[in-house]
Scaffold this active site. Sequence first.
Site, short mmCIF file in Angstrom:
data_model
loop_
_atom_site.label_atom_id
_atom_site.label_comp_id
_atom_site.label_asym_id
_atom_site.label_seq_id
_atom_site.Cartn_x
_atom_site.Cartn_y
_atom_site.Cartn_z
N ASN A 41 -57.91 -14.04 -29.05
CA ASN A 41 -58.18 -15.39 -29.53
C ASN A 41 -56.83 -16.00 -29.90
OD1 ASN A 41 -58.95 -17.69 -30.87
ND2 ASN A 41 -60.43 -16.68 -32.22
N ARG A 98 -62.19 -30.86 -42.51
CA ARG A 98 -62.59 -31.97 -41.64
C ARG A 98 -63.72 -32.77 -42.27
NH1 ARG A 98 -63.28 -27.91 -37.17
NH2 ARG A 98 -61.19 -27.54 -36.34
N ARG A 130 -60.94 -16.01 -25.67
CA ARG A 130 -61.69 -17.14 -26.20
C ARG A 130 -60.98 -18.40 -25.73
NH1 ARG A 130 -61.48 -19.92 -32.03
NH2 ARG A 130 -63.26 -21.29 -31.73
N HIS A 175 -68.01 -23.57 -31.18
CA HIS A 175 -68.59 -22.37 -31.81
C HIS A 175 -69.75 -21.81 -30.97
CE1 HIS A 175 -67.40 -24.03 -36.05
NE2 HIS A 175 -66.48 -23.17 -35.65
N GLU A 194 -68.21 -13.00 -32.98
CA GLU A 194 -67.77 -13.67 -31.76
C GLU A 194 -67.00 -12.73 -30.84
OE1 GLU A 194 -66.57 -16.89 -34.60
OE2 GLU A 194 -66.70 -18.12 -32.80
#
Length: 403
Positions: free
Chosen positions: A12, A246, A96, A185, A389
């Site tokens: 990742n 965010r 990823r 996601h 993940e």
Amino acid sequence: MTANPTRVLVLNSGSSSVKYQLLDMADRSRLAVGLVERIGEETSRLAHTPLATGGAKREREEPIADHEAALQAVARELAADGLGLDSPELAAIGHRVVHGGKKFTEPTVITDEVVAEIERLIPVAPLHNPANITGIRTAQALRPDLPQVAVFDTAFHTTMPESAARYAIDVETADAHRIRRYGFHGTSHAYVSRETARLLGKDPSEVNVIVLHLGNGASASAVRGGRCVDTSMGLTPLEGLVMGTRSGDLDPAVIFHLARNAGMSVDEIDSLLNKKSGLIGLCGDNDMREIRRRIDAGDEKAALAFEIYVHRLKKYIGAYYAVLGKVDAVAFTAGVGENAAPVREAAVAGLEELGLAVDAGRNAVRADEPRLISPEHARVAVAVVPTDEELEIATQSYALVSA
Ligand code: ADP
């Protein structure tokens, strides 16, 4: 003669970091995990845990100039445990990749054309896709003979109907600039919705699930029979829930207002909304643990930030309940979702008429396993389902190369 290789290295690659895990898909075990941070700085840091040998975590601080140097450092650490990247037991490297646009609906074996398409998507993922490409190129240089697989954060959401994927703006302008809702996601939403079905003893095709992925970034999805029908992030990860830094949803006119009246540039507004908003903008902290500590100490700013966070979350639960019509389960996952019982309790408080409730005793239990937190005989299951993940990326990569 080696039997068929069963190991997958999952990478990742971020702009200044690389997270990695080496898994053995023969038994889905983790052989090593680690992280290289602050790549390109004097104080780069590598942390490596060789789970296969039961060895202790090794940490070192040394300047690591770029992603190539980072991956070489990772390769050295793995080799020290007898898990080197030159091993014939390695079946694939799974990457990823954040943005796969409309095109990549499945994990994909990486070719030059695939990299070119990931490059074409840089305008819609300027922070993530370049780092992902660097990770891919570096890994290819290290093991040119090995299949490399891209697993896209957007792929699970490509099943969204046009009614959910399109913004209500001029169609020609939107299409010319690839403006639509992609969602992110996805690997986590796919994994968690499937694990939730398993927890209920059902096939994913039989259940409708609302997945709430609440990490530092946060997103919700509505999953009908194993297929995503709506999700809260959009063209970029900025849309939707209140996140660590965010803003999530806001009136787009806020941006014009800031440009016209506060004299802010587009880049400054981008930074404000992505890095200095959400929980950190509201109260100065983005870690839910610290926010809860402050609330317990009577801090009103932290309490209001928590209320705004939960209010938005509840709105999305209601919205996705309506989108799905019938809901079998609501699943909480990621750092906040898995650990913050007060968030879970507050998010479903008052939704008893919708069949949603949390049992206080069950909600307070801490565990690494998927578990139900709704009361016995509840109409809708409320669950905590830890996401994984890396395992999902390894599973998808391995399925592709061993097929
Ligand atoms: P990322 O989006 O970076 O992958 P994670 O899913 O690891 O994030 O979530 C990180 C966030 O999880 C932290 O910022 C923190 O708010 C929250 N978190 C982690 N542990 C706890 C905990 N024990 N209680 C409450 N919140 C937690």
